[in-house]
Scaffold this motif. Structure first.
Motif, PDB file in Angstrom:
ATOM      1  N   ASN A   1       0.864  -1.173   0.000  1.00  0.00           N
ATOM      2  CA  ASN A   1       0.000   0.000   0.000  1.00  0.00           C
ATOM      3  C   ASN A   1       0.905   1.229   0.000  1.00  0.00           C
ATOM      4  O   ASN A   1       1.555   1.528   1.005  1.00  0.00           O
ATOM      5  N   VAL A   2       0.981   1.912  -1.143  1.00  0.00           N
ATOM      6  CA  VAL A   2       1.989   2.954  -1.360  1.00  0.00           C
ATOM      7  C   VAL A   2       1.354   4.338  -1.292  1.00  0.00           C
ATOM      8  O   VAL A   2       0.358   4.610  -1.972  1.00  0.00           O
ATOM      9  N   LEU A   3       1.941   5.198  -0.483  1.00  0.00           N
ATOM     10  CA  LEU A   3       1.581   6.609  -0.443  1.00  0.00           C
ATOM     11  C   LEU A   3       2.685   7.373  -1.157  1.00  0.00           C
ATOM     12  O   LEU A   3       3.860   7.269  -0.783  1.00  0.00           O
ATOM     13  N   ILE A   4       2.314   8.147  -2.179  1.00  0.00           N
ATOM     14  CA  ILE A   4       3.294   8.910  -2.949  1.00  0.00           C
ATOM     15  C   ILE A   4       3.063  10.386  -2.667  1.00  0.00           C
ATOM     16  O   ILE A   4       2.002  10.935  -2.994  1.00  0.00           O
ATOM     17  N   LEU A   5       4.044  11.020  -2.053  1.00  0.00           N
ATOM     18  CA  LEU A   5       3.966  12.446  -1.747  1.00  0.00           C
ATOM     19  C   LEU A   5       4.583  13.207  -2.911  1.00  0.00           C
ATOM     20  O   LEU A   5       5.784  13.114  -3.159  1.00  0.00           O
ATOM     21  N   GLY A   6       3.762  13.956  -3.627  1.00  0.00           N
ATOM     22  CA  GLY A   6       4.226  14.639  -4.825  1.00  0.00           C
ATOM     23  C   GLY A   6       4.029  13.790  -6.064  1.00  0.00           C
ATOM     24  O   GLY A   6       4.770  13.927  -7.040  1.00  0.00           O
ATOM     25  N   GLY A   7       3.034  12.939  -6.064  1.00  0.00           N
ATOM     26  CA  GLY A   7       2.840  11.999  -7.165  1.00  0.00           C
ATOM     27  C   GLY A   7       2.120  12.553  -8.367  1.00  0.00           C
ATOM     28  O   GLY A   7       1.839  11.799  -9.303  1.00  0.00           O
TER      29      GLY A   7
ATOM     30  N   PRO B   1       2.227   2.782  11.697  1.00  0.00           N
ATOM     31  CA  PRO B   1       2.598   1.548  12.401  1.00  0.00           C
ATOM     32  C   PRO B   1       3.017   0.413  11.474  1.00  0.00           C
ATOM     33  O   PRO B   1       3.755  -0.491  11.894  1.00  0.00           O
ATOM     34  N   ALA B   2       2.541   0.431  10.220  1.00  0.00           N
ATOM     35  CA  ALA B   2       2.835  -0.675   9.302  1.00  0.00           C
ATOM     36  C   ALA B   2       3.926  -0.324   8.299  1.00  0.00           C
ATOM     37  O   ALA B   2       4.155  -1.090   7.350  1.00  0.00           O
ATOM     38  N   LEU B   3       4.632   0.784   8.494  1.00  0.00           N
ATOM     39  CA  LEU B   3       5.629   1.222   7.513  1.00  0.00           C
ATOM     40  C   LEU B   3       6.763   0.209   7.383  1.00  0.00           C
ATOM     41  O   LEU B   3       7.403  -0.162   8.363  1.00  0.00           O
ATOM     42  N   ARG B   4       7.002  -0.223   6.145  1.00  0.00           N
ATOM     43  CA  ARG B   4       8.083  -1.172   5.876  1.00  0.00           C
ATOM     44  C   ARG B   4       9.252  -0.524   5.144  1.00  0.00           C
ATOM     45  O   ARG B   4      10.418  -0.874   5.363  1.00  0.00           O
ATOM     46  N   GLN B   5       8.944   0.411   4.220  1.00  0.00           N
ATOM     47  CA  GLN B   5      10.018   1.056   3.463  1.00  0.00           C
ATOM     48  C   GLN B   5       9.536   2.402   2.933  1.00  0.00           C
ATOM     49  O   GLN B   5       8.412   2.530   2.445  1.00  0.00           O
ATOM     50  N   ALA B   6      10.391   3.397   3.046  1.00  0.00           N
ATOM     51  CA  ALA B   6      10.172   4.696   2.409  1.00  0.00           C
ATOM     52  C   ALA B   6      11.361   4.984   1.503  1.00  0.00           C
ATOM     53  O   ALA B   6      12.487   4.552   1.774  1.00  0.00           O
ATOM     54  N   VAL B   7      11.105   5.696   0.418  1.00  0.00           N
ATOM     55  CA  VAL B   7      12.158   6.051  -0.535  1.00  0.00           C
ATOM     56  C   VAL B   7      12.081   7.554  -0.792  1.00  0.00           C
ATOM     57  O   VAL B   7      11.034   8.069  -1.208  1.00  0.00           O
ATOM     58  N   HIS B   8      13.184   8.251  -0.527  1.00  0.00           N
ATOM     59  CA  HIS B   8      13.271   9.675  -0.835  1.00  0.00           C
ATOM     60  C   HIS B   8      13.919   9.838  -2.200  1.00  0.00           C
ATOM     61  O   HIS B   8      15.025   9.341  -2.443  1.00  0.00           O
ATOM     62  N   VAL B   9      13.222  10.508  -3.105  1.00  0.00           N
ATOM     63  CA  VAL B   9      13.758  10.775  -4.437  1.00  0.00           C
ATOM     64  C   VAL B   9      14.597  12.043  -4.359  1.00  0.00           C
ATOM     65  O   VAL B   9      14.076  13.156  -4.265  1.00  0.00           O
TER      66      VAL B   9
ATOM     67  N   LEU C   1       8.779   9.712  -1.246  1.00  0.00           N
ATOM     68  CA  LEU C   1       8.904  11.154  -1.016  1.00  0.00           C
ATOM     69  C   LEU C   1       9.412  11.774  -2.309  1.00  0.00           C
ATOM     70  O   LEU C   1      10.610  11.744  -2.601  1.00  0.00           O
ATOM     71  N   CYS C   2       8.487  12.315  -3.094  1.00  0.00           N
ATOM     72  CA  CYS C   2       8.806  12.760  -4.453  1.00  0.00           C
ATOM     73  C   CYS C   2       8.311  14.185  -4.683  1.00  0.00           C
ATOM     74  O   CYS C   2       7.935  14.539  -5.784  1.00  0.00           O
ATOM     75  N   PHE C   3       8.329  14.985  -3.636  1.00  0.00           N
ATOM     76  CA  PHE C   3       7.767  16.334  -3.723  1.00  0.00           C
ATOM     77  C   PHE C   3       8.884  17.367  -3.844  1.00  0.00           C
ATOM     78  O   PHE C   3      10.049  17.075  -3.593  1.00  0.00           O
TER      79      PHE C   3
END
Length: 327
Positions: A2-8, A103-111, A70-72
């Motif tokens: 379940n992906v949340l894209i900030l700045g998508g 609570p369920a965060l497994r991985q975040a990626v900063h662009v 994190l793509c903003f």
């Protein structure tokens, strides 16, 4: 996933959202407009507490999100300090605070951007961020600040993916944006204006296509990247002259690239007055010495950049201009 894209909703963010959806992920895209190129759109603002989400949306996102991109941020090389620091620095602090509530965060990626290296001296790899470099503009410094904050968040599973200029047809459709970054030069070259470059542009500019960049972000989410840093660029290493030549080719135009070496900065200032775009003036010499072996730190198989993405950029620009003229 379940992906949340900030700045998508931006150029690269849209391609990332589409790649995640094709991979079977549930996708949510947060933007100020609330529009989404794929998945569900959420109206919000990374600069605000709780990302500017409504209470109901924030509760749902907190409960369900497992991966975040994190793509903003502004992509303009001429942005001022207020815009840059508010978005890249304050926005990153707000985003990291929100990640700590998942609570369920497994991985975040900063662009991030390879331009965060600024005028780095000596050979650089994925390990370095601050090398005593100077920055050409506030954009570079803003990307540096955002990456610094992400690297320092050692309580979170945030990895870093760095790109240089990302080109190719706009995944959202329509005419490519030539208001910011390297594409600012395209209309000037197509109009016949000269661009003054050291070695006539015979140096790498670390470009890649938007599709392979999006696939790298997807790989970083799913492999996962952990807290590592990856750098991705077209392994064929097109030079700046190659980029300009290929983008202009569908128009039947040979770009006027003038040697900037003999008169140095004076030639570059003259070039700006004669047509060289302001955003390009400080990038007329080799940008930094990046160790190309950084690519080997990305697990294979690698995505294959579209071999025609530079010319495809020119065709999309040409076709978009024609549509606009007929509208």
């Amino acid at each position: 996933m379940n992906v949340l894209i900030l700045g998508g909703s931006g150029f690269l963010g849209a391609a990332v959202a589409q790649a995640c959806e094709r991979a079977g992920a549930d996708v949510r895209v947060l933007s100020r407009s609330g529009r989404a190129p794929a998945g569900e759109g959420l109206r919000g603002d990374v600069r605000m507490p709780r990302l500017g989400l409504s209470a109901a949306d924030a509760a749902r996102v907190r409960q369900e999100t497992t991966h975040v991109v994190l793509c903003f941020g502004s992509v303009s090389w001429t942005s001022g300090p207020g815009e840059v620091l508010e978005t890249h620095s304050s926005g990153m602090r707000s985003a990291l605070a929100f990640l700590r509530e998942l609570p369920a965060l497994r991985q975040a990626v900063h662009v991030s951007s390879l331009l965060a290296l600024g005028r780095a001296e000596g050979r650089v790899t994925n390990r370095e961020l601050y090398t005593g470099q100077r920055f050409r503009n506030w954009y570079e410094y803003g990307k540096y600040c955002a990456e610094r904050l992400a690297r320092d968040a050692d309580d979170l599973p945030v990895g870093i993916v760095r790109f240089g200029p990302v080109l190719g047809p706009d995944p959202r459709g329509g005419r490519p944006d030539t208001r910011h970054g390297l594409p600012v030069a395209f209309p000037h070259l197509l109009a016949g204006y000269p661009v003054h470059l050291a070695r006539r542009g015979d140096f790498p500019c670390w470009v890649t296509d938007v599709s392979s960049a999006a696939e790298i972000v997807l790989k970083a989410l799913g492999t996962p990247i952990g807290r590592a840093t990856w750098s991705w660029f077209d392994p064929a290493l097109p030079t700046l002259a190659d980029v300009f030549t290929e983008v202009c080719r569908p128009w039947g135009v040979v770009p006027k690239i003038v040697e900037a070496g003999p008169l140095g900065r004076f030639t570059r200032l003259l070039g700006e007055r004669l047509g060289t775009p302001r955003e390009l003036v400080d990038y007329t010499e080799p940008w930094f010495d990046l160790d190309v072996d950084v690519l080997k730190e990305i697990p294979e198989p690698w995505p294959v950049p579209d071999p025609d993405y530079l010319a495809a950029t020119g065709r999309a620009l040409r076709d978009g201009t024609r549509r606009r003229a007929l509208a």
